[in-house]
Design an enzyme around this catalytic site. Structure first.
Site, short mmCIF file in Angstrom:
data_model
loop_
_atom_site.label_atom_id
_atom_site.label_comp_id
_atom_site.label_asym_id
_atom_site.label_seq_id
_atom_site.Cartn_x
_atom_site.Cartn_y
_atom_site.Cartn_z
N GLY A 69 -4.54 -4.26 -3.72
CA GLY A 69 -5.53 -3.22 -4.01
C GLY A 69 -4.76 -1.99 -4.43
N HIS A 70 -4.75 -1.70 -5.73
CA HIS A 70 -3.96 -0.60 -6.25
C HIS A 70 -4.88 0.52 -6.69
CE1 HIS A 70 -0.39 -3.53 -7.19
NE2 HIS A 70 -0.74 -3.50 -5.93
N LYS A 87 1.81 2.26 -5.09
CA LYS A 87 2.34 1.71 -6.35
C LYS A 87 1.39 1.98 -7.51
CE LYS A 87 2.40 -2.37 -4.43
NZ LYS A 87 2.06 -2.00 -3.06
N GLN A 107 1.93 -6.05 -3.41
CA GLN A 107 2.37 -6.16 -2.01
C GLN A 107 3.66 -5.33 -1.81
OE1 GLN A 107 1.24 -9.43 -3.57
NE2 GLN A 107 -0.63 -8.50 -2.84
N ASP A 140 0.81 -1.22 0.00
CA ASP A 140 0.00 0.00 0.00
C ASP A 140 0.84 1.27 0.00
OD1 ASP A 140 -2.26 -1.62 0.12
OD2 ASP A 140 -2.26 -1.63 2.31
P1 GDP Z 1 -0.78 0.40 -3.54
O1 GDP Z 1 -1.36 -0.89 -3.06
O2 GDP Z 1 0.69 0.48 -3.32
O3 GDP Z 1 -1.15 0.70 -4.96
O4 GDP Z 1 -1.43 1.54 -2.63
P2 GDP Z 1 -2.98 1.69 -2.26
O5 GDP Z 1 -3.72 2.15 -3.44
O6 GDP Z 1 -3.48 0.47 -1.57
O7 GDP Z 1 -2.91 2.80 -1.13
C1 GDP Z 1 -2.35 4.05 -1.39
C2 GDP Z 1 -3.41 5.13 -1.08
O8 GDP Z 1 -2.78 6.39 -1.01
C3 GDP Z 1 -4.46 5.27 -2.14
O9 GDP Z 1 -5.66 5.67 -1.56
C4 GDP Z 1 -3.90 6.38 -3.04
O10 GDP Z 1 -4.92 7.06 -3.76
C5 GDP Z 1 -3.28 7.26 -2.02
N1 GDP Z 1 -2.08 8.02 -2.45
C6 GDP Z 1 -1.10 7.63 -3.28
N2 GDP Z 1 -0.11 8.55 -3.28
C7 GDP Z 1 -0.49 9.52 -2.42
C8 GDP Z 1 0.12 10.72 -1.94
O11 GDP Z 1 1.25 11.10 -2.30
N3 GDP Z 1 -0.59 11.46 -1.02
C9 GDP Z 1 -1.82 11.09 -0.57
N4 GDP Z 1 -2.44 11.85 0.32
N5 GDP Z 1 -2.42 9.97 -1.02
C10 GDP Z 1 -1.76 9.19 -1.90
P1 IMO Z 2 -0.89 -4.14 -2.25
O1 IMO Z 2 -0.46 -4.70 -3.58
C1 IMO Z 2 -0.94 -4.53 2.08
C2 IMO Z 2 -0.98 -8.56 3.71
C3 IMO Z 2 -2.26 -8.92 4.45
C4 IMO Z 2 -1.69 -9.87 5.49
C5 IMO Z 2 -0.63 -10.62 4.69
C6 IMO Z 2 -1.11 -11.97 4.15
O2 IMO Z 2 -2.17 -3.43 -2.29
O3 IMO Z 2 0.22 -3.36 -1.64
P2 IMO Z 2 -2.67 -12.62 2.10
O4 IMO Z 2 -4.11 -12.29 1.84
O5 IMO Z 2 -1.75 -12.16 1.04
O6 IMO Z 2 -2.48 -14.05 2.46
O7 IMO Z 2 -2.33 -11.79 3.44
O8 IMO Z 2 -0.27 -9.79 3.63
N1 IMO Z 2 -1.19 -8.08 2.33
C7 IMO Z 2 -1.13 -6.79 1.98
N2 IMO Z 2 -0.97 -5.69 2.74
N3 IMO Z 2 -1.03 -4.42 0.74
C8 IMO Z 2 -1.17 -5.50 -0.03
O9 IMO Z 2 -1.16 -5.46 -1.38
C9 IMO Z 2 -1.28 -6.76 0.59
N4 IMO Z 2 -1.45 -8.03 0.14
C10 IMO Z 2 -1.38 -8.82 1.22
O10 IMO Z 2 -2.84 -7.79 5.03
O11 IMO Z 2 -1.04 -9.15 6.49
MG MG Z 3 -2.89 -1.56 -1.80
#
Ligand code: GDP
Ligand code: IMO
Ligand code: MG
Length: 424
Positions: free
Chosen positions: A39-40, A15, A224, A12
């Site tokens: 979850g991207h 990416k 991840q 998270d």
């Molecule tokens: P990922 O799994 O690495 O793609 O990240 P996620 O989408 O799960 O979580 C990142 C969250 O931060 C999302 O809600 C993005 O919209 C938000 N986001 C990404 N970059 C920034 C930033 O520089 N500032 C803020 N405030 N939000 C951001």
């Molecule tokens: P993105 O791509 C954050 C974490 C889960 C748990 C562990 C094992 O959005 O960054 P799983 O369901 O894979 O067996 O869970 O890994 N986890 C993540 N945490 N971002 C993710 O993906 C994750 N994918 C798995 O929360 O701790």
């Molecule tokens: Mg994510």
């Protein structure tokens, strides 16, 4: 030019946003590991997309999207995602390729994930319940695994499914005392997956190598984060795939030699969902401030994310094992308004100071962080376009990150939107 984006923390990091931005100058975006546990988030104007299986380049209409061998594909989630994009007039026709050798996540995997977590009670891992662990376990065990290519022969698939479901039911009955699951229900679903997904299913390794030979520009999308890597992360509180840079090659079938640049993505602080040690965690007002301001709730599960200070020991480890070239530091805007910000520069473990991250969970649980503290800044950063327009303290903070990690911060996130990104 081929690049790979890797999460440097526990996932998270942002990416999705970086992939979406960099995809503008690419031909192909590739998801090569993990599954719908990812979850991207991609924000385009007023639209916010949460992508679990489709590469984050998919919202750009000209990008070819590839899902390679080591991804565990939940066909139901994938079809939903394709449908969600279609509702926004974004079609994947002729530009989505799914590996015929990718394994399928089916209902019994999700059931097993859920039952196991429930039965573990307070010792649960905190998985996303997306069936990831059970599906990878079946893949490694081989005898009870199903790949996308199995959808091509429905008669054979029916027989295989019956064998698998009989086996799973014996385990479910013995361990969890639940009603048997039905092979025919899953088979009916598979028939519809075959109709809808076989047109996209192909040999992605051949496609990628031809594309490289043709000089196409490919972006590899890590899912991840490095610290969730099965072999190099904080086991057992990890995912079931090689989510560090080391997994890119095995996951896609493209040798690391063919990648020109690895970009690591980190937040200006640290978050973690699920259980496991987290040395810089702030289970207090500061953590809550970051959670509220940064919107730190899971993209996949909606769970509140645990929040803490930036951990240069952990990030340096991820940079090292991935031979990462540069850092995209996201969410700098989230730190505005704090009195001070801290960066963990070393750990003390059993009285000894170390700057090398121990992936061993027993050691990590004993680590107490040693911090460098600097004054924070009041100013909101969401409209800042240039590094030199950042408050002096924010600039100092970034330079401290660079100093402690030894890598340049070339991209800075100051908000979720595309335009809220500073390039250096
Ligand atoms: P990922 O799994 O690495 O793609 O990240 P996620 O989408 O799960 O979580 C990142 C969250 O931060 C999302 O809600 C993005 O919209 C938000 N986001 C990404 N970059 C920034 C930033 O520089 N500032 C803020 N405030 N939000 C951001
Ligand atoms: P993105 O791509 C954050 C974490 C889960 C748990 C562990 C094992 O959005 O960054 P799983 O369901 O894979 O067996 O869970 O890994 N986890 C993540 N945490 N971002 C993710 O993906 C994750 N994918 C798995 O929360 O701790
Ligand atoms: Mg994510």
């Amino acid at each position: 030019m081929n690049s790979c984006i890797i999460g440097l923390q526990w996932g998270d990091e942002g990416k999705g946003k970086i992939i979406d931005i960099l995809a503008e100058n690419c031909d192909i975006v590739v998801r090569y590991s993990g599954g719908a546990n990812a979850g991207h988030t991609v924000v385009v104007g007023d639209n916010r997309f949460a992508l679990h299986l489709l590469p984050s380049g998919s919202v750009r209409p000209n990008i070819i999207c590839v899902i390679t061998n080591a991804v565990v594909v939940d066909p139901e989630t994938l079809l939903k995602e394709i449908e969600t994009l279609a509702q926004k007039n974004i079609t994947l026709t002729e530009r989505l390729l799914i590996s015929e050798n990718a394994h399928m996540v089916l209902d019994y995997h999700k059931k097993e994930d859920q039952l196991r977590e429930e039965s573990l009670g307070k010792n649960k891992l905190g998985t996303t319940i997306r069936g990831i662990g059970p599906c990878y376990a079946d893949k490694v065990g081989r005898s009870y695994a199903l790949r996308m290519s199995d959808l091509r022969n429905l008669e054979k698939l029916k027989a295989k499914l019956q064998t698998i479901v009989d086996y799973k039911n014996k385990i479910f009955a013995a361990l969890y005392n639940i009603e048997p699951i039905r092979a025919d229900t899953i088979f009916e679903k598979c028939k519809s997956y075959a109709d809808k997904l076989l047109p996209f299913t192909t040999d992605t390794t051949e496609f990628l190598h031809k594309s490289i030979a043709d000089g196409k520009s490919i972006l590899f999308e890590g899912a991840q984060g490095t610290l969730l890597d099965l072999d190099h992360g904080t086991f057992p509180f990890v995912t079931s795939s090689n989510s560090s840079a080391l997994g890119m090659s095995a996951g896609s079938g493209v040798p690391v030699k063919m990648i020109d640049k690895f970009i690591g993505v980190a937040k200006a602080y640290t978050t973690r969902v699920g259980a496991g040690p987290f040395p810089t965690e702030q289970d207090n007002e500061t953590g809550q401030y970051i959670r509220d301001k940064g919107g730190e709730y899971g993209t996949t599960t909606g769970r509140p994310r645990r929040c803490g200070w930036f951990d240069a020991v952990a990030v340096s480890y991820s940079l090292t094992i991935g031979a990462i070239d540069s850092i995209a530091l996201m969410h700098l805007d989230t730190l505005s308004g704090l009195d001070e910000v801290k960066i963990c520069r070393a750990y003390k473990i059993n009285g000894k100071e170390t700057t090398f991250f121990p992936a061993n969970t027993t050691k990590l649980a004993q680590a107490s962080p040693i911090y460098e503290t600097i004054p924070a800044w009041e100013q909101e950063l969401t409209d800042v376009k240039d590094f030199h327009d950042l408050p002096k303290n924010a600039q100092d903070y970034l330079m401290l990150v660079e100093e402690m990690t030894g890598k340049p911060v070339t991209i800075i996130g100051v908000g979720p939107k595309r335009a809220q990104t500073i390039f250096r």
